[in-house]
Design an enzyme around this catalytic site. Sequence first.
Site, PDB file in Angstrom:
ATOM      1  N   ASP A  67       0.819  -1.214   0.000  1.00  0.00           N
ATOM      2  CA  ASP A  67       0.000   0.000   0.000  1.00  0.00           C
ATOM      3  C   ASP A  67       0.852   1.262   0.000  1.00  0.00           C
ATOM      4  OD1 ASP A  67       0.937  -0.389   2.589  1.00  0.00           O
ATOM      5  OD2 ASP A  67      -1.016  -0.946   3.387  1.00  0.00           O
ATOM      6  N   ASP A 136      -7.427  -1.986  14.156  1.00  0.00           N
ATOM      7  CA  ASP A 136      -8.828  -2.217  13.764  1.00  0.00           C
ATOM      8  C   ASP A 136      -8.982  -3.494  12.923  1.00  0.00           C
ATOM      9  OD1 ASP A 136      -7.765  -1.515  11.313  1.00  0.00           O
ATOM     10  OD2 ASP A 136      -9.074   0.219  10.988  1.00  0.00           O
ATOM     11  N   HIS A 138      -7.201  -4.399  10.212  1.00  0.00           N
ATOM     12  CA  HIS A 138      -6.927  -4.346   8.765  1.00  0.00           C
ATOM     13  C   HIS A 138      -5.662  -5.098   8.385  1.00  0.00           C
ATOM     14  CE1 HIS A 138      -4.740  -0.227   9.395  1.00  0.00           C
ATOM     15  NE2 HIS A 138      -3.832  -1.181   9.330  1.00  0.00           N
ATOM     16  N   GLU A 143      -9.671  -1.588   5.431  1.00  0.00           N
ATOM     17  CA  GLU A 143     -10.326  -1.199   6.679  1.00  0.00           C
ATOM     18  C   GLU A 143     -11.592  -2.040   6.909  1.00  0.00           C
ATOM     19  OE1 GLU A 143      -8.446   0.292   8.483  1.00  0.00           O
ATOM     20  OE2 GLU A 143      -8.119   2.404   8.061  1.00  0.00           O
TER      21      GLU A 143
END
Length: 269
Positions: A67, A136, A138, A143
């Site tokens: 990413d 979270d 990911h 997400e």
Amino acid sequence: MEVIILPDAQAVARQAAHLIAQQIHRNPASVLGLATGSTPEPMYAELIRIHREGKLDFSRVTTFNLDEYLGLSPDHPASYHRFMHEKLFDHINVSKDRIYIPDGLTADVPKYCAWYEERIRAVGGIDIQVLGIGSDGHIGFNEPTSSLASRMRNKTLTQKTIEDNKRFFAPSEKVPTEVLTMGVGTIMEARTCILMAHGARKASVIAKMVEGPLTAMVTASVMQLHPRTFVMIDEAAATQLQMADYYRFQWENKPEWEKRAFFCHADKR
Ligand code: PGA
């Protein structure tokens, strides 16, 4: 999914680096999927150490990063281009034309993402994908509620991730809200995955990912469907696992031939 609980972050780094080194020894033209963030840093240091000892040649290896922030130039101090060069690429003999990191300045996101995925296919797919996990849940920047079949695309970060990543930016700077990321479906095509985590901060999300339901609310939980994933964590990240004793028991009782196939105990320092 094989959960391997190790004493500390350094042990996680050593075992993960060893698995990658073995892959490159087996196939010098291996394709690696790489991740950024604080988790893989000690593993990159370990790979550099093995390379400097003359025991690891990256000259035919191809790498694809997961990413990048949209809108950041490659020379921005918080860009993943800078991270990868500083933490790994500048210290090993990887060929520049075999390094792929998503271009945060691309003018045509859909076309660029299709091209990036095509490049992965063209080299035969990813042999080992390195993953961290966000607080979270990911993987990459997928997400919560990301499609578990998603391909590479742009994605908007959650406030939680923006907060978590503030530490990489100057206090006066805004964390970009939009990113490019390999999709969950892209990651799932890697032949082997190594997901690493350390520290108490990750204990809750590791328990959700390994033992919770398969859900897009914790995109990393999709690894429950991956046929060859090693979850390498330290003791602090393992504290909320209900089956922790079983994972340790399983590792201790693994046949020697199977241990030797992946890990070199002689290299333990
Ligand atoms: P960290 O980030 O390694 O900095 O904890 C992990 C991630 O967000 O994937």
